[in-house]
Design an enzyme around this catalytic site. Sequence first.
Site, PDB file in Angstrom:
ATOM      1  N   LYS A  43      22.318  25.335 145.543  1.00 47.59           N
ATOM      2  CA  LYS A  43      23.486  26.112 145.949  1.00 47.59           C
ATOM      3  C   LYS A  43      23.004  27.176 146.927  1.00 47.59           C
ATOM      4  CE  LYS A  43      27.640  27.913 146.093  1.00 47.59           C
ATOM      5  NZ  LYS A  43      28.722  27.223 146.842  1.00 47.59           N
ATOM      6  N   LEU A  71      31.081  31.194 147.407  1.00 48.43           N
ATOM      7  CA  LEU A  71      29.625  31.336 147.271  1.00 48.43           C
ATOM      8  C   LEU A  71      29.159  31.871 145.904  1.00 48.43           C
ATOM      9  CD1 LEU A  71      28.482  32.625 150.804  1.00 48.43           C
ATOM     10  CD2 LEU A  71      27.942  30.426 149.740  1.00 48.43           C
ATOM     11  N   CYS A 129      30.198  28.634 155.688  1.00 47.31           N
ATOM     12  CA  CYS A 129      31.059  28.809 154.516  1.00 47.31           C
ATOM     13  C   CYS A 129      32.434  29.318 154.941  1.00 47.31           C
ATOM     14  CB  CYS A 129      30.464  29.793 153.506  1.00 47.31           C
ATOM     15  SG  CYS A 129      31.603  30.071 152.131  1.00 47.31           S
ATOM     16  N   ASN A 192      29.950  20.620 157.229  1.00 46.14           N
ATOM     17  CA  ASN A 192      30.539  21.290 156.082  1.00 46.14           C
ATOM     18  C   ASN A 192      32.011  20.882 155.984  1.00 46.14           C
ATOM     19  OD1 ASN A 192      31.162  23.274 154.048  1.00 46.14           O
ATOM     20  ND2 ASN A 192      29.281  24.270 154.693  1.00 46.14           N
ATOM     21  N   GLY A 248      29.662  14.216 154.637  1.00 45.64           N
ATOM     22  CA  GLY A 248      31.108  14.181 154.809  1.00 45.64           C
ATOM     23  C   GLY A 248      31.674  12.823 154.477  1.00 45.64           C
ATOM     24  N   GLY A 270      28.843  15.174 148.542  1.00 41.40           N
ATOM     25  CA  GLY A 270      29.473  16.338 147.929  1.00 41.40           C
ATOM     26  C   GLY A 270      30.607  15.949 146.997  1.00 41.40           C
TER      27      GLY A 270
HETATM   28  C1  DHB Z   1      31.184  27.617 149.897  1.00 42.93           C
HETATM   29  C2  DHB Z   1      31.855  26.580 150.465  1.00 42.93           C
HETATM   30  C3  DHB Z   1      31.296  25.961 151.524  1.00 42.93           C
HETATM   31  O1  DHB Z   1      31.905  24.915 152.124  1.00 42.93           O
HETATM   32  C4  DHB Z   1      30.077  26.425 152.009  1.00 42.93           C
HETATM   33  O2  DHB Z   1      29.495  25.887 153.065  1.00 42.93           O
HETATM   34  C5  DHB Z   1      29.443  27.433 151.435  1.00 42.93           C
HETATM   35  C6  DHB Z   1      30.002  28.039 150.369  1.00 42.93           C
HETATM   36  C7  DHB Z   1      31.739  28.335 148.789  1.00 42.93           C
HETATM   37  O3  DHB Z   1      32.917  28.676 148.864  1.00 42.93           O
HETATM   38  O4  DHB Z   1      30.990  28.674 147.876  1.00 42.93           O
END
Ligand code: DHB
Length: 310
Positions: A43, A71, A129, A192, A248, A270
């Site tokens: 993470k 995050l 993010c 992402n 993706g 993911g």
């Molecule tokens: C989160 C979501 C994402 O797509 C990312 O790249 C990083 C963090 C999140 O919300 O934790």
Amino acid sequence: STKTTLAGIHFDNCLMNAAGVYCYDASELNQIQNSMAGTFVTKTGTVTPRTGNQVPRYRATHLGSINSMGLPNKGLQYYMDYISQQQKAVPHKTYFQSIAGFNLAEDEYLLAQIQASDFTGVVELNLSCPNVPGKPQIGYDFETVEKILTRVFEVYRGPLGIKLPPYFDIVHFDQMATILNQFPLAFVNSVNSIGNGLIIDSLSERVTIKPKHGFGGIGGDYLKPTALANVHAFYQRLKPSIQIIGTGGIKSGQDAFEHILCGASMVQVGTALHAEGPQIFARLTAELKTIMYQKGYTTLTDFRGKLNYL
Ligand code: DHB
């Protein structure tokens, strides 16, 4: 076989988790370690631990997912300690540490911590993010990306790549690739989630996640054509020393095959990993191997990037 090489490092399997999924703590990371995945990425670790946004903050549908996690993570040091243990316990494998600072000084601090540690793995700097209220996706601010990477490579000497948001315009591919080609990046990870989508429930006439009035990052089937476009656009434009990680919409061996055909050297899972759990890596690996066997391919290099045009 489905082995691969990234940043000069060997991986027994090109399949791994995408940052954010099955990588929050030692229990989840152990499950990836015990699966068929070639490695794991943690993470995204921040300077201090975060609890993230209010729940519910992740929702799956038949076609994919929406999330606004914000995050949540145990802080960089936790993941560094975990990887340090794994480096000793399973020394033939190499691991990915995802990081994100909330400004340039934090990026520098995170990289200094890693530089000063016994870390032998690969850093994935998250520039994408979409879910922290008030914080734009850095990857959409081209000037800031250039500024950050200039500083990153002044302070960090190990293998490092970046996770980018999806782009939707050919000129943006051109402009971003021109910036990235100035730097000794090990890889670019595309993509992402598609930021700030909305998945709603007709019956209740409501949004499906709590944060940001329901807006969140979109993953899964919704994302695959955009992901393939970004993987191939950067494969066409980046210097050969910058490899591509494809992320993706991968939920089958065929999806992984398509990412590799578009130029990916490694592929991350993911939404489908969230839905199916770490045993998905055995299924995806078997499916990818079957496709390769049927086509007469023995290694990923037999078809990587070799997409045909009409
Ligand atoms: C989160 C979501 C994402 O797509 C990312 O790249 C990083 C963090 C999140 O919300 O934790």
